[in-house]
Scaffold this motif. Structure first.
Motif, short mmCIF file in Angstrom:
data_model
loop_
_atom_site.label_atom_id
_atom_site.label_comp_id
_atom_site.label_asym_id
_atom_site.label_seq_id
_atom_site.Cartn_x
_atom_site.Cartn_y
_atom_site.Cartn_z
N UNK A 138 0.91 -1.17 -0.04
CA UNK A 138 -0.09 0.05 0.14
C UNK A 138 0.89 1.21 -0.03
N UNK A 139 2.09 1.15 1.03
CA UNK A 139 2.80 2.30 0.71
C UNK A 139 3.31 2.53 -0.39
N UNK A 140 4.11 1.45 -0.87
CA UNK A 140 4.61 1.65 -2.37
C UNK A 140 3.48 2.13 -3.43
N UNK A 141 2.36 1.82 -3.38
CA UNK A 141 1.51 2.32 -4.24
C UNK A 141 1.01 3.46 -4.19
N UNK A 142 0.87 3.98 -2.96
CA UNK A 142 0.47 5.50 -2.75
C UNK A 142 1.56 6.37 -3.06
N UNK A 143 2.90 6.01 -2.86
CA UNK A 143 4.06 6.91 -2.93
C UNK A 143 4.52 6.77 -4.46
N UNK A 144 4.14 6.01 -5.30
CA UNK A 144 4.31 5.98 -6.57
C UNK A 144 5.41 5.25 -6.94
N UNK A 145 6.07 4.13 -5.88
CA UNK A 145 7.16 3.61 -6.04
C UNK A 145 7.06 2.06 -6.38
N UNK A 146 5.60 1.72 -6.51
CA UNK A 146 5.35 0.61 -7.18
C UNK A 146 5.77 0.04 -8.55
N UNK A 147 6.42 -0.85 -8.75
CA UNK A 147 7.31 -0.79 -10.12
C UNK A 147 6.48 -1.74 -11.06
N UNK A 148 5.20 -1.30 -11.19
CA UNK A 148 4.54 -1.89 -12.40
C UNK A 148 4.86 -1.74 -13.92
N UNK A 149 5.77 -0.93 -14.21
CA UNK A 149 6.42 -0.92 -15.32
C UNK A 149 7.61 -1.00 -15.41
N UNK A 150 8.21 -1.71 -14.34
CA UNK A 150 9.63 -1.91 -14.05
C UNK A 150 9.84 -3.33 -13.73
N UNK A 151 9.24 -3.92 -13.06
CA UNK A 151 9.55 -5.27 -12.20
C UNK A 151 8.24 -6.28 -12.60
N UNK A 152 8.84 -7.51 -13.07
CA UNK A 152 7.70 -8.44 -13.29
C UNK A 152 7.08 -9.15 -12.13
N UNK A 153 7.73 -8.88 -10.87
CA UNK A 153 7.23 -9.34 -9.63
C UNK A 153 6.04 -8.53 -9.50
N UNK A 154 6.20 -7.00 -9.74
CA UNK A 154 5.08 -6.20 -9.22
C UNK A 154 3.86 -6.44 -10.38
N UNK A 155 4.25 -6.62 -11.47
CA UNK A 155 3.07 -7.04 -12.72
C UNK A 155 2.53 -8.17 -12.31
N UNK A 208 23.63 0.50 -13.12
CA UNK A 208 22.37 -0.11 -13.76
C UNK A 208 22.05 -1.29 -12.84
N UNK A 209 21.64 -1.03 -11.81
CA UNK A 209 21.47 -2.27 -10.83
C UNK A 209 20.21 -3.13 -10.98
N UNK A 210 20.46 -4.22 -11.37
CA UNK A 210 19.30 -5.33 -11.47
C UNK A 210 18.43 -5.35 -10.29
N UNK A 211 19.23 -5.13 -9.17
CA UNK A 211 17.97 -5.43 -8.08
C UNK A 211 17.18 -4.28 -7.65
N UNK A 212 17.58 -3.20 -8.28
CA UNK A 212 16.71 -1.83 -8.22
C UNK A 212 15.75 -2.32 -9.32
N UNK A 213 16.07 -2.47 -10.54
CA UNK A 213 15.00 -2.86 -11.50
C UNK A 213 13.75 -3.73 -11.16
N UNK A 214 14.16 -5.00 -10.52
CA UNK A 214 13.14 -6.08 -10.22
C UNK A 214 12.40 -5.65 -9.03
N UNK A 215 13.08 -4.94 -7.92
CA UNK A 215 12.20 -4.83 -6.84
C UNK A 215 10.69 -4.46 -7.04
N UNK A 216 9.76 -5.16 -6.79
CA UNK A 216 8.30 -4.60 -6.99
C UNK A 216 7.95 -3.42 -6.38
N UNK A 217 8.51 -3.07 -5.01
CA UNK A 217 8.06 -1.96 -4.36
C UNK A 217 8.84 -0.86 -4.09
N UNK A 218 9.92 -0.95 -4.72
CA UNK A 218 11.04 0.23 -4.59
C UNK A 218 11.73 0.24 -3.48
N UNK A 219 11.78 -1.03 -2.61
CA UNK A 219 12.63 -1.05 -1.49
C UNK A 219 13.98 -0.83 -1.71
#
Lengths: 290, 188
Positions: free
Chosen positions: A74-91, B68-79
């Protein structure tokens, strides 16, 4: 002694990938069965819903900080840090929840008689949405590991394709087991045979390319599967039990269908697809740094 | 722009392990908790011995703070994120422990902290606070052979830039396209 990756537990993430694929391509199969005017899809729809829920349980079981899941998402979603266009895990997180919701509506529609629910689930747009989400869940389950640069054996476009072929076989196997209609059986036998051949080619291509064209780590992984400690599970579980036996039964059934034999083939195909994911995960090896 | 980076001089290193022990002491309070991921102690520096070839070789591996850190790219929450100072850091409050960063890192630079469930890596809280205060990370500060340096590679007057300018150095697994900022000096 080969040092396999122990970060993702193959006995948790393997079943997760398998269940996600089963639910994903099962959703596509459900839509096609509805198009073919197949009735009595109650059990089929519940199996799909249970599969996606079980997939979520398995993936959460492998998290090292599950207590932080809701807060972090929820935090990452509301702060815009959720990686929907970056991470397959988020997708995947989004797709799995959407698929679970859609499959719950489908299962509910076949269980209780609510007019509005039936109207929604029977609508054409719902079918398109369900099939699209199902397909994407399956593709995601392949890209999830293919896009992890640390493990060279997984970094191939073959994995998402193989996962889709294998999940399609699983969906057909499920239809074979749960839907007893001659035209459906005929279709599952023929389509299943073709998909088993394609899956066999993809599996052999995966290990062949790793051994003869891969990096040091990919070669180690391929070798472990073909000749090494994982060879019994690979050749016995994936190739012999999971592909060749169902394929042989499928070919025999083109002339004469024997119901119990087809059921055995379906169960073996399901088991083979599960073992495939477990051994591919287990075989992951990091590239030597020097 | 600031791009903080680590330098490890293989030709000067005497393999005393002071950096490894200091990391354990400063960041993990000298705990004897095991690091199961690496089969090692709770430290962000891993010792890798290459025994093939005419003579044994030693490498100290840690987070490369890749551009170009892969760990940053794959992190789903931006942690996992890349800070403005060029270092790759973790926001613990955003980490769900999916371990995607761990399988994405080609250097296997992260290990799973048994108590927090976090994918631990260089640099931890103590070192980050030292850097913020203008000090070197502990591994650099304790090195008796002056085999380590830390600083801004975009600043030509920084010690790390000067040492890089006069040395032959390599970066590990450059073919991965990660643009690592851990420079291994192999000779003058």
């Amino acid at each position: 002694m080969t040092a396999f990756q122990e970060i993702w537990d193959p006995l948790l993430i393997g079943p997760f990938l398998w269940l996600a694929g089963l639910a994903g391509m099962g959703a596509v199969a459900y839509v096609l069965l509805r198009q073919a005017k197949v009735d009595n899809l109650k059990t089929f729809s519940w199996v799909l819903f249970i599969s996606i829920v079980a997939a979520l349980v398995f993936v959460v079981a492998d998290l090292s900080r599950p207590w932080n899941l809701v807060n972090a998402l929820t935090t990452s979603f509301f702060t815009g840090e959720f990686g929907l266009f970056r991470s397959w895990m988020a997708v995947g997180i989004v797709l799995l929840f959407v698929a679970a919701l859609l499959l719950f509506l489908v299962a509910l529609r076949h269980t209780v008689n609510i007019k509005m629910l039936s109207a929604v689930v029977n609508a054409g747009w719902f079918g398109v949405l369900l099939a699209a989400v199902g397909l994407l869940v399956t593709i995601y389950s392949g890209f999830l590991i293919a896009a992890a640069p640390g493990i060279p054996f997984w970094n191939t476009a073959l994995i998402p394709v193989l996962w889709m072929l294998s999940a399609s076989v699983c969906a057909l196997a499920l239809a074979e087991l749960l839907i007893h209609r001659d035209d459906v059986t005929k279709f599952t036998v023929r389509a299943g045979t073709a998909l088993e051949v394609a899956e066999l080619i993809a599996v052999l291509a995966l290990v062949n390319l790793a051994i003869y064209g891969g990096s040091t780590a990919a070669r180690t992984s391929g070798w472990a599967l073909v000749y090494g400690p994982l060879a019994p599970a690979f050749w016995g579980g994936v190739v012999a039990v999971g592909i060749l036996t169902p394929l042989a039964i499928g070919l025999v059934s083109w002339r004469r269908e024997i119901k119990w034999l087809l059921a055995v083939a379906a169960i073996l195909a399901l088991i083979g697809a599960l073992i495939l994911r477990i051994v591919v995960l287990q075989a992951g090896v990091f590239e030597p740094v020097v | 722009m600031t791009r903080l980076a680590h330098l490890w001089d293989q030709s000067r290193c005497i393999a005393c392990g002071a950096c490894i022990a200091a990391c354990n002491a400063a960041n993990y309070h000298s705990t004897d908790m095991t690091n199961k991921t690496w089969g090692w102690l709770a430290s962000n520096i891993k010792r890798v011995e290459i025994l093939k070839g005419p003579r044994p070789m030693l490498y100290l591996i840690q987070c490369q703070h890749c551009d170009n850190a892969p760990c940053v790219t794959v992190c789903p929450t931006g942690a996992s994120y890349k800070d403005v100072d060029g270092l790759v850091k973790i926001k613990a409050e955003l980490c769900i422990g999916c371990k995607y960063c761990m399988v994405a890192c080609p250097y296997e630079a992260r290990w799973l902290h048994r108590e927090t469930g976090l994918p631990a890596k260089c640099m931890e809280v103590e070192c980050l606070s030292r850097v913020k205060a203008g000090l070197d990370p502990v591994c650099v500060a304790v090195c008796p052979a002056d085999a380590r340096a830390f600083g801004d590679v975009d600043d030509p007057n920084s010690e790390i830039s000067r040492r890089l300018a006069r040395s032959r150095y390599v970066r590990l697994l450059e073919n991965k396209g990660t643009e690592p900022k851990y420079f291994v000096v192999v000779g003058p």
